[in-house]
Write a protein that holds these residues in place. Structure first.
Motif, PDB file in Angstrom:
ATOM      1  N   PHE A  25       0.852  -1.189   0.000  1.00  0.00           N
ATOM      2  CA  PHE A  25       0.000   0.000   0.000  1.00  0.00           C
ATOM      3  C   PHE A  25       0.895   1.248   0.000  1.00  0.00           C
ATOM      4  O   PHE A  25       1.781   1.391   0.844  1.00  0.00           O
ATOM      5  CB  PHE A  25      -0.912   0.021   1.228  1.00  0.00           C
ATOM      6  N   CYS A  26       0.665   2.171  -0.958  1.00  0.00           N
ATOM      7  CA  CYS A  26       1.459   3.401  -1.084  1.00  0.00           C
ATOM      8  C   CYS A  26       0.535   4.613  -1.042  1.00  0.00           C
ATOM      9  O   CYS A  26      -0.560   4.591  -1.612  1.00  0.00           O
ATOM     10  CB  CYS A  26       2.242   3.417  -2.399  1.00  0.00           C
ATOM     11  N   GLN A  27       1.022   5.665  -0.367  1.00  0.00           N
ATOM     12  CA  GLN A  27       0.260   6.916  -0.373  1.00  0.00           C
ATOM     13  C   GLN A  27       0.411   7.629  -1.709  1.00  0.00           C
ATOM     14  O   GLN A  27       1.425   7.468  -2.391  1.00  0.00           O
ATOM     15  CB  GLN A  27       0.743   7.828   0.748  1.00  0.00           C
ATOM     16  N   GLN A  28      -0.584   8.431  -2.068  1.00  0.00           N
ATOM     17  CA  GLN A  28      -0.541   9.172  -3.318  1.00  0.00           C
ATOM     18  C   GLN A  28       0.197  10.494  -3.115  1.00  0.00           C
ATOM     19  O   GLN A  28       0.213  11.042  -2.023  1.00  0.00           O
ATOM     20  CB  GLN A  28      -1.966   9.454  -3.821  1.00  0.00           C
ATOM     21  N   PRO A  29       0.799  11.037  -4.193  1.00  0.00           N
ATOM     22  CA  PRO A  29       1.475  12.338  -4.062  1.00  0.00           C
ATOM     23  C   PRO A  29       0.463  13.454  -3.835  1.00  0.00           C
ATOM     24  O   PRO A  29      -0.674  13.390  -4.318  1.00  0.00           O
ATOM     25  CB  PRO A  29       2.193  12.501  -5.403  1.00  0.00           C
ATOM     26  N   VAL A  30       0.858  14.461  -3.077  1.00  0.00           N
ATOM     27  CA  VAL A  30      -0.014  15.587  -2.740  1.00  0.00           C
ATOM     28  C   VAL A  30       0.768  16.878  -2.945  1.00  0.00           C
ATOM     29  O   VAL A  30       1.943  16.972  -2.582  1.00  0.00           O
ATOM     30  CB  VAL A  30      -0.501  15.491  -1.275  1.00  0.00           C
ATOM     31  N   GLU A  31       0.108  17.889  -3.529  1.00  0.00           N
ATOM     32  CA  GLU A  31       0.696  19.218  -3.690  1.00  0.00           C
ATOM     33  C   GLU A  31      -0.295  20.251  -3.160  1.00  0.00           C
ATOM     34  O   GLU A  31      -1.452  20.297  -3.583  1.00  0.00           O
ATOM     35  CB  GLU A  31       1.006  19.513  -5.164  1.00  0.00           C
ATOM     36  N   LEU A  32       0.149  21.084  -2.216  1.00  0.00           N
ATOM     37  CA  LEU A  32      -0.658  22.165  -1.648  1.00  0.00           C
ATOM     38  C   LEU A  32       0.107  23.463  -1.808  1.00  0.00           C
ATOM     39  O   LEU A  32       1.265  23.569  -1.393  1.00  0.00           O
ATOM     40  CB  LEU A  32      -0.963  21.904  -0.172  1.00  0.00           C
ATOM     41  N   LEU A  33      -0.536  24.481  -2.410  1.00  0.00           N
ATOM     42  CA  LEU A  33       0.115  25.753  -2.687  1.00  0.00           C
ATOM     43  C   LEU A  33      -0.554  26.872  -1.910  1.00  0.00           C
ATOM     44  O   LEU A  33      -1.765  26.846  -1.672  1.00  0.00           O
ATOM     45  CB  LEU A  33       0.069  26.079  -4.183  1.00  0.00           C
ATOM     46  N   GLY A  34       0.231  27.869  -1.547  1.00  0.00           N
ATOM     47  CA  GLY A  34      -0.314  29.048  -0.900  1.00  0.00           C
ATOM     48  C   GLY A  34      -0.954  28.749   0.434  1.00  0.00           C
ATOM     49  O   GLY A  34      -0.421  27.994   1.263  1.00  0.00           O
ATOM     50  N   GLU A  35      -2.129  29.299   0.665  1.00  0.00           N
ATOM     51  CA  GLU A  35      -2.819  29.142   1.940  1.00  0.00           C
ATOM     52  C   GLU A  35      -3.240  27.699   2.186  1.00  0.00           C
ATOM     53  O   GLU A  35      -3.350  27.262   3.338  1.00  0.00           O
ATOM     54  CB  GLU A  35      -4.038  30.066   1.989  1.00  0.00           C
ATOM     55  N   GLU A  36      -3.467  26.955   1.113  1.00  0.00           N
ATOM     56  CA  GLU A  36      -3.880  25.562   1.284  1.00  0.00           C
ATOM     57  C   GLU A  36      -2.790  24.699   1.897  1.00  0.00           C
ATOM     58  O   GLU A  36      -3.067  23.643   2.452  1.00  0.00           O
ATOM     59  CB  GLU A  36      -4.298  24.975  -0.067  1.00  0.00           C
ATOM     60  N   SER A  37      -1.536  25.175   1.808  1.00  0.00           N
ATOM     61  CA  SER A  37      -0.443  24.371   2.357  1.00  0.00           C
ATOM     62  C   SER A  37      -0.518  24.257   3.878  1.00  0.00           C
ATOM     63  O   SER A  37       0.104  23.370   4.469  1.00  0.00           O
ATOM     64  CB  SER A  37       0.905  24.972   1.942  1.00  0.00           C
ATOM     65  N   SER A  38      -1.266  25.131   4.541  1.00  0.00           N
ATOM     66  CA  SER A  38      -1.412  25.032   5.993  1.00  0.00           C
ATOM     67  C   SER A  38      -2.213  23.792   6.396  1.00  0.00           C
ATOM     68  O   SER A  38      -2.222  23.409   7.568  1.00  0.00           O
ATOM     69  CB  SER A  38      -2.096  26.290   6.532  1.00  0.00           C
ATOM     70  N   LYS A  39      -2.864  23.133   5.411  1.00  0.00           N
ATOM     71  CA  LYS A  39      -3.639  21.922   5.701  1.00  0.00           C
ATOM     72  C   LYS A  39      -2.767  20.670   5.746  1.00  0.00           C
ATOM     73  O   LYS A  39      -3.286  19.559   5.832  1.00  0.00           O
ATOM     74  CB  LYS A  39      -4.732  21.738   4.637  1.00  0.00           C
ATOM     75  N   CYS A  40      -1.456  20.847   5.686  1.00  0.00           N
ATOM     76  CA  CYS A  40      -0.578  19.688   5.656  1.00  0.00           C
ATOM     77  C   CYS A  40      -0.491  18.982   7.008  1.00  0.00           C
ATOM     78  O   CYS A  40       0.062  17.890   7.109  1.00  0.00           O
ATOM     79  CB  CYS A  40       0.820  20.105   5.219  1.00  0.00           C
ATOM     80  N   GLU A  41      -0.994  19.632   8.075  1.00  0.00           N
ATOM     81  CA  GLU A  41      -1.028  19.047   9.427  1.00  0.00           C
ATOM     82  C   GLU A  41       0.380  18.780   9.959  1.00  0.00           C
ATOM     83  O   GLU A  41       0.594  17.872  10.760  1.00  0.00           O
ATOM     84  CB  GLU A  41      -1.850  17.753   9.435  1.00  0.00           C
ATOM     85  N   ILE A  42       1.338  19.577   9.498  1.00  0.00           N
ATOM     86  CA  ILE A  42       2.679  19.513  10.063  1.00  0.00           C
ATOM     87  C   ILE A  42       2.891  20.777  10.882  1.00  0.00           C
ATOM     88  O   ILE A  42       2.796  21.892  10.339  1.00  0.00           O
ATOM     89  CB  ILE A  42       3.749  19.400   8.970  1.00  0.00           C
ATOM     90  N   SER A  43       3.134  20.634  12.135  1.00  0.00           N
ATOM     91  CA  SER A  43       3.290  21.794  13.003  1.00  0.00           C
ATOM     92  C   SER A  43       4.742  22.251  12.996  1.00  0.00           C
ATOM     93  O   SER A  43       5.675  21.451  12.939  1.00  0.00           O
ATOM     94  CB  SER A  43       2.861  21.450  14.431  1.00  0.00           C
ATOM     95  N   VAL A  44       4.925  23.573  13.051  1.00  0.00           N
ATOM     96  CA  VAL A  44       6.244  24.180  13.079  1.00  0.00           C
ATOM     97  C   VAL A  44       6.359  24.999  14.350  1.00  0.00           C
ATOM     98  O   VAL A  44       5.521  25.868  14.616  1.00  0.00           O
ATOM     99  CB  VAL A  44       6.475  25.067  11.848  1.00  0.00           C
ATOM    100  N   ILE A  45       7.359  24.696  15.162  1.00  0.00           N
ATOM    101  CA  ILE A  45       7.580  25.415  16.416  1.00  0.00           C
ATOM    102  C   ILE A  45       8.784  26.325  16.231  1.00  0.00           C
ATOM    103  O   ILE A  45       9.863  25.889  15.829  1.00  0.00           O
ATOM    104  CB  ILE A  45       7.835  24.429  17.576  1.00  0.00           C
TER     105      ILE A  45
END
Length: 785
Positions: free
Chosen positions: A38-58
């Motif tokens: 099982f492999c995940q599909q590639p994802v591209e998020l640009l601009g404001e939508e990139s905040s939906k990546c659910e990766i937190s930055v401290i």
């Protein structure tokens, strides 16, 4: 399961501190269960939508000053890579991110470093984000809009890549490859939002990338760059030589290598450091231009592509902030102009969908129209001219440029349009560039066009050409052949028949001077039509008519006054009407105050204006009476005076705008007095108006009162006028009969308007009973009746 994540932080202190975070993630989850992957599909998020990546930055403060800065995180780009399961076998290594880079492009000469405390400020033009996998790489632009601009597909597995403003350098196991980039095309558009117009052009960002060079090295391990140098690190051992021999076989047959690993060599492998000087911009530019010539007559798009690459190469070099030496810049500018000319040649000669680009590229080449005609045209009379060249020539001759084509080149232009677009010849002949065209040849072509498609424009151009030949009779004949109002339509289509711009300054044409001399009314109607059709602004018309009349900027010729009057008749905009009110009134006042007559006879009388325009009102009866008292010598400027009076009598006129100018008109004459009294009346200052009339023109007091002292102003009959007349009749003087007659008329009006008791109250206490008795009887009889 293997996961690789990385983050880069970039700070800009241009307007405060902005913290941006670019996050790329390679996340492949392989779960083997019952033989399935099982492999995940590639994802591209640009601009404001990139905040939906659910990766937190401290964020952690590393400020040396100890101050807490207000820093915020802004997500601009998120991309997750996945394995390409379409090709088998595949490896997790194929989805590993091996190169990640942020590249700023600085504006030429604008890269500034200034220290403010411990903070460094650097202005840049564009920012790019590049990252590479073994078989593919992506280049994004990060400005107001995040966008993917280029995708690079490698022919073999890459190990590392480095991006520069001009090139992308990639190393594989044994090759150093160089690709073109589109950074300068993006930066040029950020620098100049209007670059894709008829004045400027730049190759598109979407242009396909090219492989420029490929050089063999053994055992490539790492790459870096510094200015115009590429630094590479290699590790050479015996296995590398064996790999070089079997490289071709491994590319043709893709299979698993089952050979047993060899024993480690007895000696340590050799490390080598190379510094490779990149080819100079001008040399590479020349090579690309020479190579493009092989496609000139075979593959049009390939030729344009190569020249576009060469153009971008030079443009990038010119945008380098480090380029400050004039000796280095001049050859680059020469190459830039040459590349523009070559691209203009392509779009003008080839049948392409982007033929319109011939115009901006030729403009950027700094070549004259004559130079470009020599490049494109030949002696072959059967030569076919493509749309791009005609588009360039047509638009260039429509613009206000200073170049004057000689007679031979002008004749060539006529021949070109006669074959390509004969209906454009009348417009082409109106261009200032065609001033030196042979009149006989121009008339010959116009007569041919008139036989095919006669028009009002052709008639006007023929009249203009006849004047150039000195044939005024032929000019008059052409103008007489059509109705003037129809010919006005020809001027609307081609205003250059009346006005032309030379070196940025407007000049009247020879035809305009002829019309002013012989048909001023027709010229005025034509100028009015140009203004009404947005072909001439109001102030532009003023300067034009002054130049046409040979007047300086301070003088106002009568033709300009005629234009304002005609425009006011046709005007429907309140704002423009008020401007015209002011211009006309001040001009009338200026000439009246200096007793200056118009330089030409006015085209319209006061009666004409009153009958055709509501802005000129009917002159009040008391003004007409006053003017009847003026002796003939005082009527030298009667036309300006009556027009000013009519303008002030209009209810739409704003009297306050001209009060400072009215003071220049003396009150010692009846004509001047009428203007001052009229201004007082418009301002509802009736008492001041009555005083002025009693002092200087008592004969007009009763006509004035009969017209103005009505409704809410009627009380002035007994409050103001009666006491003043009684006071002045007590002293016998020159105007005693006039005052006495006016008093009699005033008493008659008051006796009709007031009750008997009120009438008695307003009568003077020291009056003669016999004098007032008839008016008392009149008042009593009115009440009894």
């Amino acid at each position: 399961m293997e996961k690789l994540a990385g983050s880069f932080k970039w700070q800009s202190h241009d307007h405060g501190m902005l913290q941006s975070c670019i996050t790329e993630e390679v996340d492949q989850t392989q779960s083997e269960s019952d033989g399935f992957v099982f492999c995940q599909q590639p994802v591209e998020l640009l601009g404001e939508e990139s905040s939906k990546c659910e990766i937190s930055v401290i964020l952690e403060s590393i400020s040396l000053t100890g101050e807490d800065l207000n820093i915020q995180v802004q997500y601009v780009l998120y991309r997750r890579f996945a394995l390409d399961v379409s090709s088998f076998p595949f490896s997790v290594e194929d989805a590993k991110l091996h190169s990640l880079q942020l590249l700023p492009i600085h504006e030429s000469g604008a890269s500034v470093t200034a220290k403010e405390g411990d903070t460094t400020k650097q202005e840049f033009l564009s920012l790019f984000c590049f990252f590479s996998l073994p078989h593919v790489a992506y280049l994004y632009t990060i400005n107001n809009l995040v966008k993917l601009i280029s995708t690079y597909q490698y022919s073999e597995r890459s190990q590392q890549a480095v991006l520069t403003p001009q090139f992308l350098h990639v190393i594989t196991s044994n090759n150093l490859q160089c690709f073109t980039v589109r950074c300068s095309a993006v930066a040029a558009r950020n620098q100049d939002p209007y670059i894709d117009t008829t004045l400027k052009a730049c190759p598109p960002v979407s242009l396909d990338v090219c492989t420029l060079r490929m050089q063999l090295f053994i055992g490539l391990k790492a790459i870096s760059h510094f200015k115009h140098h590429i630094i590479i690190l290699t590790k050479a051992d015996s296995e590398d030589f064996l790999e070089k021999k079997t490289l071709k076989r491994r590319l043709l047959y893709r299979k698993t290598d089952n050979t047993k690993p060899k024993a480690p060599p007895e000696s340590e492998p050799g490390w080598n450091l190379y510094i490779v000087n990149t080819t100079s911009t001008l040399q590479l530019y020349r090579e690309m231009v020479d190579y493009s010539k092989t496609y000139e007559n075979v593959r049009t798009e390939s030729c344009i592509h190569l020249l576009s690459e060469a153009h971008l190469l030079v443009r990038t070099a010119l945008m380098d902030p480090a380029l400050k030496d004039l000796d280095e810049k001049e050859p680059l500018l020469a190459a830039f102009h040459e590349s523009c000319a070559l691209l203009g040649d392509c779009y003008s000669r080839f049948d392409t969908k982007d033929f319109h680009l011939a115009l901006p590229y030729y403009k950027m080449s700094s070549l004259s129209i004559s130079d470009i005609l020599k490049r494109v045209t030949f002696e072959d009379k059967t030569q076919k001219y493509e749309k791009g060249f005609i588009f360039y020539l047509h638009h260039s001759l429509y613009e206000d440029i200073d170049e004057k084509l000689n007679e031979d080149v002008a004749a060539k232009v006529l021949q070109i349009f006669h074959r390509a677009e004969p209906n454009q010849i009348p417009h082409i002949l109106c261009s200032p560039c065609m001033k030196n065209v042979c009149p006989e040849m121009a008339m010959e072509y116009l007569e041919l066009i008139e036989k095919m498609a006669p028009s009002f424009l052709v008639t006007l151009v023929k009249a203009s050409v006849a004047l150039k030949k000195g044939d005024r009779d032929r000019c008059k004949k052409e103008l007489d052949s059509q109705a003037e109002m129809k010919l006005v339509c020809g001027f609307i289509r081609e205003p250059r028949l009346l006005k032309q711009h030379i070196k940025g300054q407007m000049f009247p044409t020879e035809l305009a001077l002829y019309l002013k001399e012989t048909r001023p009314g027709f010229l005025l109607a034509s100028l009015l039509a140009l203004h009404e059709n947005n072909k001439m602004e109001l102030e532009e018309a003023g300067s034009y008519i002054k130049m046409l009349s040979g007047k300086n900027e301070d003088a106002v010729p009568q033709l300009l006054v005629d234009f304002w009057e005609a425009l006011l008749v046709a005007c429907t905009q309140e704002e423009v009407a008020q401007k015209l009110h002011f211009k006309l009134a001040t001009q009338y006042i200026w000439r009246l105050s200096r007793k200056e007559l118009p330089d030409t006879e006015p085209l319209k009388t006061t009666e004409d204006l009153i009958n055709s325009c509501s802005d000129y009102g009917l002159i009040f009866s008391w003004i007409i009476f006053m003017m009847s008292l003026v002796p003939l010598p005082d009527w030298n400027s009667c036309d300006d005076l009556s027009k000013l009076q009519s303008l002030l009598c209009s209810p739409s006129f704003r009297i306050s705008s001209i009060l400072p100018f009215v003071k220049n008109i003396p009150e010692d004459s009846i004509s001047g007095l009428s203007i001052h009294v009229l201004c007082d009346t418009c301002l509802r200052q009736h008492e001041a108006a009555i005083d002025k009339l009693l002092d200087r023109c008592p004969e007009a007091v009763i006509p004035y009162a009969q017209h103005e002292l009505r409704d809410e102003h009627q009380a002035l009959w007994w409050i103001k006028l009666l006491p003043e007349l009684c006071k002045r009749t007590r002293h016998v003087g020159e105007n005693y009969p006039v005052f006495l007659s006016s008093l009699q008329e005033t008493l008659s009006v008051i006796a009709t308007a007031l009750e008997l008791r009120d009438f008695l109250n307003v009568l003077p206490e020291d009056g003669n009973a016999a004098f007032f008795l008839p008016h008392l009887l009149q008042c009593s009889r009115r009440l009894v009746t």
